[in-house]
Structures are given as C-alpha cells and as structure tokens.
Design a protein around this motif. Structure first.
Motif, PDB file in Angstrom:
ATOM      1  N   GLY A 125       0.843  -1.198   0.000  1.00  0.00           N
ATOM      2  CA  GLY A 125       0.000   0.000   0.000  1.00  0.00           C
ATOM      3  C   GLY A 125       0.877   1.247   0.000  1.00  0.00           C
ATOM      4  N   ILE A 126       0.727   2.067   1.041  1.00  0.00           N
ATOM      5  CA  ILE A 126       1.551   3.276   1.135  1.00  0.00           C
ATOM      6  C   ILE A 126       2.678   3.112   2.149  1.00  0.00           C
ATOM      7  N   ASP A 127       2.842   1.901   2.677  1.00  0.00           N
ATOM      8  CA  ASP A 127       3.915   1.633   3.643  1.00  0.00           C
ATOM      9  C   ASP A 127       5.076   0.905   2.968  1.00  0.00           C
ATOM     10  N   ILE A 128       6.288   1.193   3.467  1.00  0.00           N
ATOM     11  CA  ILE A 128       7.505   0.552   2.985  1.00  0.00           C
ATOM     12  C   ILE A 128       8.037  -0.371   4.076  1.00  0.00           C
ATOM     13  N   HIS A 129       8.571  -1.514   3.660  1.00  0.00           N
ATOM     14  CA  HIS A 129       9.165  -2.461   4.597  1.00  0.00           C
ATOM     15  C   HIS A 129      10.589  -2.788   4.146  1.00  0.00           C
ATOM     16  N   SER A 130      11.486  -2.950   5.131  1.00  0.00           N
ATOM     17  CA  SER A 130      12.844  -3.404   4.828  1.00  0.00           C
ATOM     18  C   SER A 130      13.390  -4.150   6.043  1.00  0.00           C
ATOM     19  N   ASP A 131      14.502  -4.869   5.836  1.00  0.00           N
ATOM     20  CA  ASP A 131      15.120  -5.653   6.906  1.00  0.00           C
ATOM     21  C   ASP A 131      16.535  -5.142   7.166  1.00  0.00           C
ATOM     22  N   ILE A 132      16.934  -5.179   8.437  1.00  0.00           N
ATOM     23  CA  ILE A 132      18.340  -4.915   8.788  1.00  0.00           C
ATOM     24  C   ILE A 132      18.817  -6.022   9.714  1.00  0.00           C
ATOM     25  N   GLU A 133      20.102  -6.264   9.681  1.00  0.00           N
ATOM     26  CA  GLU A 133      20.695  -7.259  10.560  1.00  0.00           C
ATOM     27  C   GLU A 133      21.734  -6.581  11.438  1.00  0.00           C
ATOM     28  N   ILE A 134      21.641  -6.793  12.763  1.00  0.00           N
ATOM     29  CA  ILE A 134      22.592  -6.201  13.704  1.00  0.00           C
ATOM     30  C   ILE A 134      23.220  -7.317  14.532  1.00  0.00           C
ATOM     31  N   SER A 135      24.358  -7.015  15.129  1.00  0.00           N
ATOM     32  CA  SER A 135      25.018  -7.999  15.981  1.00  0.00           C
ATOM     33  C   SER A 135      24.307  -8.096  17.323  1.00  0.00           C
ATOM     34  N   TYR A 136      24.541  -9.195  18.026  1.00  0.00           N
ATOM     35  CA  TYR A 136      23.925  -9.345  19.343  1.00  0.00           C
ATOM     36  C   TYR A 136      24.448  -8.299  20.315  1.00  0.00           C
ATOM     37  N   VAL A 137      25.667  -7.818  20.085  1.00  0.00           N
ATOM     38  CA  VAL A 137      26.218  -6.769  20.953  1.00  0.00           C
ATOM     39  C   VAL A 137      25.448  -5.468  20.750  1.00  0.00           C
ATOM     40  N   ASP A 138      25.188  -5.124  19.465  1.00  0.00           N
ATOM     41  CA  ASP A 138      24.420  -3.903  19.185  1.00  0.00           C
ATOM     42  C   ASP A 138      22.994  -4.031  19.697  1.00  0.00           C
ATOM     43  N   ALA A 139      22.455  -5.240  19.653  1.00  0.00           N
ATOM     44  CA  ALA A 139      21.106  -5.438  20.179  1.00  0.00           C
ATOM     45  C   ALA A 139      21.073  -5.209  21.679  1.00  0.00           C
ATOM     46  N   ILE A 140      22.145  -5.595  22.361  1.00  0.00           N
ATOM     47  CA  ILE A 140      22.203  -5.431  23.820  1.00  0.00           C
ATOM     48  C   ILE A 140      22.489  -3.973  24.195  1.00  0.00           C
ATOM     49  N   LEU A 141      23.493  -3.394  23.556  1.00  0.00           N
ATOM     50  CA  LEU A 141      23.948  -2.058  23.939  1.00  0.00           C
ATOM     51  C   LEU A 141      23.247  -0.929  23.193  1.00  0.00           C
ATOM     52  N   GLY A 142      22.644  -1.246  22.033  1.00  0.00           N
ATOM     53  CA  GLY A 142      22.072  -0.190  21.203  1.00  0.00           C
ATOM     54  C   GLY A 142      23.115   0.380  20.264  1.00  0.00           C
ATOM     55  N   SER A 143      22.669   1.003  19.179  1.00  0.00           N
ATOM     56  CA  SER A 143      23.621   1.567  18.213  1.00  0.00           C
ATOM     57  C   SER A 143      22.883   2.472  17.236  1.00  0.00           C
ATOM     58  N   GLN A 144      23.623   3.008  16.280  1.00  0.00           N
ATOM     59  CA  GLN A 144      23.076   3.793  15.175  1.00  0.00           C
ATOM     60  C   GLN A 144      23.425   3.060  13.875  1.00  0.00           C
ATOM     61  N   VAL A 145      22.424   2.884  12.988  1.00  0.00           N
ATOM     62  CA  VAL A 145      22.676   2.222  11.702  1.00  0.00           C
ATOM     63  C   VAL A 145      22.085   3.071  10.584  1.00  0.00           C
ATOM     64  N   LYS A 146      22.638   2.915   9.381  1.00  0.00           N
ATOM     65  CA  LYS A 146      22.088   3.588   8.207  1.00  0.00           C
ATOM     66  C   LYS A 146      21.084   2.666   7.523  1.00  0.00           C
ATOM     67  N   VAL A 147      19.928   3.208   7.239  1.00  0.00           N
ATOM     68  CA  VAL A 147      18.850   2.441   6.605  1.00  0.00           C
ATOM     69  C   VAL A 147      18.531   3.056   5.249  1.00  0.00           C
ATOM     70  N   THR A 148      18.419   2.219   4.234  1.00  0.00           N
ATOM     71  CA  THR A 148      17.999   2.680   2.909  1.00  0.00           C
ATOM     72  C   THR A 148      16.505   2.961   2.924  1.00  0.00           C
ATOM     73  N   THR A 149      16.114   4.180   2.549  1.00  0.00           N
ATOM     74  CA  THR A 149      14.698   4.549   2.466  1.00  0.00           C
ATOM     75  C   THR A 149      14.423   5.113   1.078  1.00  0.00           C
ATOM     76  N   VAL A 150      13.167   5.414   0.794  1.00  0.00           N
ATOM     77  CA  VAL A 150      12.828   6.023  -0.500  1.00  0.00           C
ATOM     78  C   VAL A 150      13.408   7.431  -0.603  1.00  0.00           C
TER      79      VAL A 150
END
Length: 322
Positions: free
Chosen positions: A222-247
């Motif tokens: 519809g009018i929503d976009i979906h995408s996937d990202i993969e992060i390490s378990y360390v980033d999942a625990i501690l948090g981080s900043q990642v670049k995401v491809t968008t329109v």
C-alpha cells in the motif's frame, strides 16, 4: 394434455411460446385474458420484447428510422514499466505509441479522391434494415445494421490508401504524467489518444498499464515501505546507530538498547505518498530487525560472554540459580 399441446411439442417455435405463456400464447393472448396481466410478471414490459428479439426491436412507431450512430474509435493499450522510486514519487515519461488516425489522402472520409459517395440502394441511406416480425404479441419491427454500407447509408469507391476505412496507422510520441503513489497493476487513461473513429467519429482512449520493478532492499505494501536490517547481538544489547535505505535515501536509525530479535522499528512518514492526496500524506517505513547470533566465538569473546553470564547470574534473586 390437450391435443393442441401435443401439436406444439413437435414445433420448436410454438413449444417455446407454449412453455412461456401456455395455450393463451398460441391464441395471441399471452396474458391469459386476465386484465392484460394474468400470472405473467410484466413489471418490465421490455422483458417481453427481448424474449422474442434479444434487443434491437421496435413496435409500431418505435425503433425505426435514422442512420446508425457512428461508434467512437477503439481504445489502445500500452504497458509501461517504472522503476520503484518513479512509482513512489511520480515522474514524466515520453511514450511512443501506434494508433489509427484519420487518413490524410481522403481526409478520413474513406472515399477515393475525385469520386463522390452515393446513397446506399439497399437501405436507402438510413444505414438500417427493418424487418417486420409477427408474434403472439402483435407485429414488431426488427432493426439491423445494413450489411452493404455497414450502417453508413452510403456507397462509394474506396480510398486506395486506407481501403475505405478512413484511417491509417501512425506512430506518435506523447508526454505522460505519472502521479506519485501509483502502484503495480494500476491503469492510467489518456483521453483521445486511442484509435480514431471511422469517418469523423470521436477517437478512443489510450489505456496505460503500470508495471513497477522490484527494489533490491525495499518492499511496498500500500503506502507503507518495509525493509530488513541485521545487527550484531552486541548492538542489540547495547544499542547503536545504523544507516537504513529509504525512498528518501540513506537515513540514520537509532537501535535502542535491549532490542529483541524480530522487533519492528517505525520511521514515520518515510513511506509512499497517498495517490491523489492533495496534502502529500505519506505512509511509514517499517524496519524489521534481525539479530545475528554467532555460531562460534573465539577465546576472548567466549571469556567475555562467560563473565557476562556470571554477572547476570549473581544479579538474579530467588532460589533458582543457573
């Protein structure tokens, strides 16, 4: 069964009338003499006529006279492939189309230059043939298009260029504006860019079928976009900043500490503009997080994880320890 009914069964036409109206139909009174109605449902009298003629009929002074109305030209179709982002934000495309246009030699009349059309002798210029048909309901007129002049009411020597059709095929370039938010499978109608009608009749339209190419990273619902990202378990625990491809291009996304596998993070108003919306309403971008848990650890990593496990175990309360 009455003898008259037995005779009916051997005659297909009479049998059809008998099945529909009974013996009264064979006597010329399909309504059974009951005030013009009987058991017959006459809420729509046209149904009675169409049961005999299937349309194209007249009764008395109805349905006759007048040249057959010229039909507009047929629609043409075109399949347009769009890149993913062109469909999201709209674009302008130049199309090369092929359609029928008025013949330049005979100026669309179909008549050979230097000659003149004459009145059709079969239909006397009406373009129609009228046949009287007698039925149990009375006399009717069945109107058909004249086969000799094809409803034009004229006979003539055909133009050598177009064969009397009055049209010839032509290639043309047109500019098409594709609106923002259009989706795969949509259709756009371009008025008047179909095939020309015969002998001055209006042209049809051009129907453009939209096919949108897939994006390597983004999916649309519809009018929503979906995408996937993969992060390490360390980033999942501690948090981080990642670049995401968008329109809109690459955008920084904050991964909160303690993010769980399968979490969906929302980037508001980074989706597709709503088709036809004047205020540029946009959907959202949903980022689905996958956490990469390594199958093997080196000695240092294993030691650190075991230390973390020990700290976690000491921090727990209750009689159950692991």
């Amino acid at each position: 069964m009455p003898s008259s009914s037995l005779q009916v069964l051997s005659d297909d036409n009479k049998r059809a009338i008998y099945d529909k109206y009974g013996e009264a139909g064979l006597k010329g009174d399909p309504f059974g003499g009951m005030g013009g109605m009987g058991g017959f449902n006459a809420t729509n009298p046209m149904d009675i006529f169409e049961s005999f003629f299937g349309g194209g009929f007249g009764m008395g002074g109805f349905g006759g006279g007048g040249r057959a109305q010229e039909r507009p030209g047929d629609n043409e179709t075109y399949e347009l492939q769009l890149d993913f982002l062109d469909a999201v934000f709209g674009c302008k495309k130049e199309l090369e189309i092929m359609h029928l246009t008025g013949c330049k030699t005979c100026t669309g009349s179909g008549v050979k230059p230097g000659t003149q059309a004459t009145t059709c002798t079969m239909c006397q210029g009406t373009g129609q043939l009228i046949q009287a048909v007698r039925t149990p309901l009375g006399a009717f007129q069945q109107v058909t298009t004249c086969g000799r002049c094809e409803g034009l009411g004229q006979s003539f020597t055909a133009c050598e260029k177009c064969g009397g059709d009055g049209r010839e095929r032509e290639t043309k370039r047109i500019q098409l504006t594709v609106p923002a938010g259009i989706d795969n499978g949509a259709r756009l109608r371009v008025k008047g860019e179909g095939n020309a009608g015969r002998r001055g009749a209006p042209p049809g339209d051009l129907i453009v079928y939209i096919r949108v190419k897939e994006h390597p990273e983004l999916r649309r619902e519809g009018i929503d976009i979906h995408s996937d990202i993969e992060i390490s378990y360390v980033d999942a625990i501690l948090g981080s900043q990642v670049k995401v491809t968008t329109v809109d291009g690459p955008v920084e996304l904050k991964i909160p500490a303690g993010t769980q596998p399968g979490t969906t993070l929302l980037m508001a108003k980074r989706g597709v503009p709503r088709l036809g919306a004047s205020n540029q309403v946009r959907g959202n971008h949903n980022v689905h997080v996958r956490v990469n848990i390594p199958k093997q650890l080196n000695a240092d990593e294993r030691k650190l994880v075991e230390q973390l496990k020990e700290l976690h175990s000491k921090a727990r309360v209750g009689p159950f320890r692991f």
